[in-house]
Design an enzyme around this catalytic site. Structure first.
Site, short mmCIF file in Angstrom:
data_model
loop_
_atom_site.label_atom_id
_atom_site.label_comp_id
_atom_site.label_asym_id
_atom_site.label_seq_id
_atom_site.Cartn_x
_atom_site.Cartn_y
_atom_site.Cartn_z
N GLY A 17 -59.22 58.24 -58.09
CA GLY A 17 -60.55 58.41 -57.49
C GLY A 17 -60.88 59.87 -57.24
N SER A 20 -65.08 62.22 -57.21
CA SER A 20 -66.10 62.59 -56.21
C SER A 20 -65.51 62.47 -54.81
CB SER A 20 -67.35 61.69 -56.34
OG SER A 20 -67.00 60.36 -56.00
N ASP A 68 -60.58 51.99 -65.00
CA ASP A 68 -60.95 51.16 -63.86
C ASP A 68 -59.65 50.71 -63.20
OD1 ASP A 68 -61.62 49.12 -62.09
OD2 ASP A 68 -63.23 48.35 -63.36
N TYR A 164 -62.18 45.41 -46.23
CA TYR A 164 -61.82 46.83 -46.33
C TYR A 164 -60.80 47.17 -45.24
CZ TYR A 164 -62.58 51.97 -46.25
OH TYR A 164 -62.44 53.35 -46.26
N1 LIG Z 1 -65.46 59.28 -46.34
C1 LIG Z 1 -64.95 58.79 -45.22
O1 LIG Z 1 -65.55 58.90 -44.14
C2 LIG Z 1 -63.59 58.13 -45.22
C3 LIG Z 1 -63.09 57.71 -44.00
C4 LIG Z 1 -61.86 57.11 -43.94
C5 LIG Z 1 -61.13 56.90 -45.10
N2 LIG Z 1 -61.63 57.31 -46.28
C6 LIG Z 1 -60.80 57.06 -47.47
O2 LIG Z 1 -60.68 58.25 -48.24
C7 LIG Z 1 -60.60 57.91 -49.62
C8 LIG Z 1 -61.71 58.62 -50.39
O3 LIG Z 1 -62.95 58.18 -49.86
P1 LIG Z 1 -64.33 58.87 -50.23
O4 LIG Z 1 -65.17 58.75 -49.03
O5 LIG Z 1 -64.09 60.18 -50.85
O6 LIG Z 1 -64.88 57.84 -51.32
P2 LIG Z 1 -65.96 58.09 -52.49
O7 LIG Z 1 -66.63 56.78 -52.70
O8 LIG Z 1 -66.78 59.28 -52.21
O9 LIG Z 1 -65.01 58.38 -53.75
C9 LIG Z 1 -64.17 57.36 -54.23
C10 LIG Z 1 -63.88 57.65 -55.69
O10 LIG Z 1 -63.12 56.54 -56.21
C11 LIG Z 1 -63.68 56.15 -57.44
N3 LIG Z 1 -63.46 54.72 -57.69
C12 LIG Z 1 -63.96 53.69 -56.95
N4 LIG Z 1 -63.61 52.54 -57.52
C13 LIG Z 1 -62.88 52.83 -58.63
C14 LIG Z 1 -62.25 52.06 -59.64
N5 LIG Z 1 -62.32 50.72 -59.64
N6 LIG Z 1 -61.58 52.69 -60.62
C15 LIG Z 1 -61.53 54.04 -60.65
N7 LIG Z 1 -62.11 54.83 -59.73
C16 LIG Z 1 -62.78 54.23 -58.73
C17 LIG Z 1 -65.16 56.43 -57.31
O11 LIG Z 1 -65.81 56.53 -58.58
C18 LIG Z 1 -65.16 57.75 -56.53
O12 LIG Z 1 -65.10 58.87 -57.39
C19 LIG Z 1 -60.70 56.39 -49.69
O13 LIG Z 1 -59.40 55.83 -49.73
C20 LIG Z 1 -61.39 56.03 -48.39
O14 LIG Z 1 -61.11 54.72 -47.98
C21 LIG Z 1 -62.85 57.91 -46.37
#
Ligand SMILES: NC(=O)c1ccc[n+]([C@@H]2O[C@H](COP(=O)([O-])OP(=O)(O)OC[C@H]3O[C@@H](n4cnc5c(N)ncnc54)[C@H](O)[C@@H]3O)[C@@H](O)[C@H]2O)c1
Length: 257
Positions: A17, A20, A68, A164
């Site tokens: 991932g 982004s 994916d 989630y």
């Molecule tokens: N942003 C927050 O506030 C936050 C808070 C707590 C935890 N997190 C965790 O941090 C991590 C990153 O989160 P984020 O906010 O940057 O998410 P985001 O949605 O901005 O980025 C997630 C990335 O994963 C990719 N992705 C999603 N499904 C996919 C699939 N099936 N196959 C391949 N790629 C896939 C997306 O295309 C994207 O580029 C995650 O594990 C999230 O749970 C984020």
């Protein structure tokens, strides 16, 4: 300016991932340490743009692998391709997720399975596929590391996130099990629990100005967190600087909990 971790320079690092959000910041952070980085993502446009933007600014241009992660054979192929292209793997960062909301009374088994497939299952199978490479990197050296991105969301009693939250709690269980299993081979496994991190997706879907301000009000630190705030903790847990740290969860939330 991030700290320099000499052991990361030239090392193979795979981020899921990474196209982004937090993952993209991690790809850049490792690349700026001189690591050889590959990232798996489903978002082709964003991922290509990231790879192109870093190319020429870092010693080793990051490699984008389209897959994916719900598709385990495709995930396995991408991990093998990453290890081959990078000349091995010292670090795996499991990061990809999708924080879809669900009404608990309406959620069906398909939604549930889909959420766990996108938020939990691939963490285990990426680790399994990466294991022979991590083992090779760890043998006779200072070790190898897995960093799993969980979330404080599962500790906040958030009613709209049953699947989630279950997945994010599951990641902590997986982290501790793998730490026990892989510690004897000098492979460390830790989890990061981010708080409210204002990524593009969060701003577009869930966090407007009022929600962002309310979140900051709950933090000790009175500023919004961005993806770059997760980079330092992740580099630390990936590097030999944390060589005696395993089976731990590191909360990075500006003091919300
Ligand atoms: N942003 C927050 O506030 C936050 C808070 C707590 C935890 N997190 C965790 O941090 C991590 C990153 O989160 P984020 O906010 O940057 O998410 P985001 O949605 O901005 O980025 C997630 C990335 O994963 C990719 N992705 C999603 N499904 C996919 C699939 N099936 N196959 C391949 N790629 C896939 C997306 O295309 C994207 O580029 C995650 O594990 C999230 O749970 C984020």
């Amino acid at each position: 300016m991030a700290a320099r971790y000499a052991d990361l320079a030239g090392s193979g690092v795979l981020v899921s991932g990474g196209g982004s959000g937090i993952g993209a910041a991690l790809v850049e952070g490792f690349a700026r340490q001189g690591a050889r980085v590959a990232f798996i993502d489903i978002a082709v446009k964003e991922s290509r743009a990231l790879a192109a933007s870093l190319s020429g600014t870092v010693e080793h241009a990051p490699l984008f692998l389209e897959a994916d992660l719900r598709d385990i054979p495709a995930l396995r192929a991408a991990v093998a391709e990453a290890a081959d292209a990078l000349g091995g793997l010292k670090v795996l960062v499991n990061n990809a997720a999708r924080d879809d909301r669900h009404d608990f009374e309406a959620i069906g088994p398909e939604d549930w399975d889909e959420s766990l497939a996108v938020n939990l299952r691939h963490y285990a199978f990426a680790a399994q596929a990466a294991l022979p490479h991590l083992r090779r990197a760890a043998a006779g050296t200072s070790g190898a590391a897995i960093v799993n991105l969980s979330s404080i969301a599962y500790l906040l009693n958030m009613g709209e996130l049953p699947a989630y939250a279950a997945a994010k709690a599951g990641i902590v269980g997986l982290t501790k099990s793998l730490a026990g299993r892989l510690g004897p081979e000098n492979i460390r496994v830790n989890a990061i629990l981010p708080g409210m991190v204002l990524t593009e997706r969060q701003r577009q879907l869930w966090v407007d100005e009022a929600a962002a301000a309310a979140g900051v009000a709950r933090q000790c630190l009175k500023r919004s967190l961005g993806p770059e705030d997760i980079v330092g903790p992740c580099l630390f847990l990936a590097s030999d600087a944390s060589g005696a740290v395993t089976a731990q969860t590191l909360i990075v939330d500006g003091g919300m909990l």
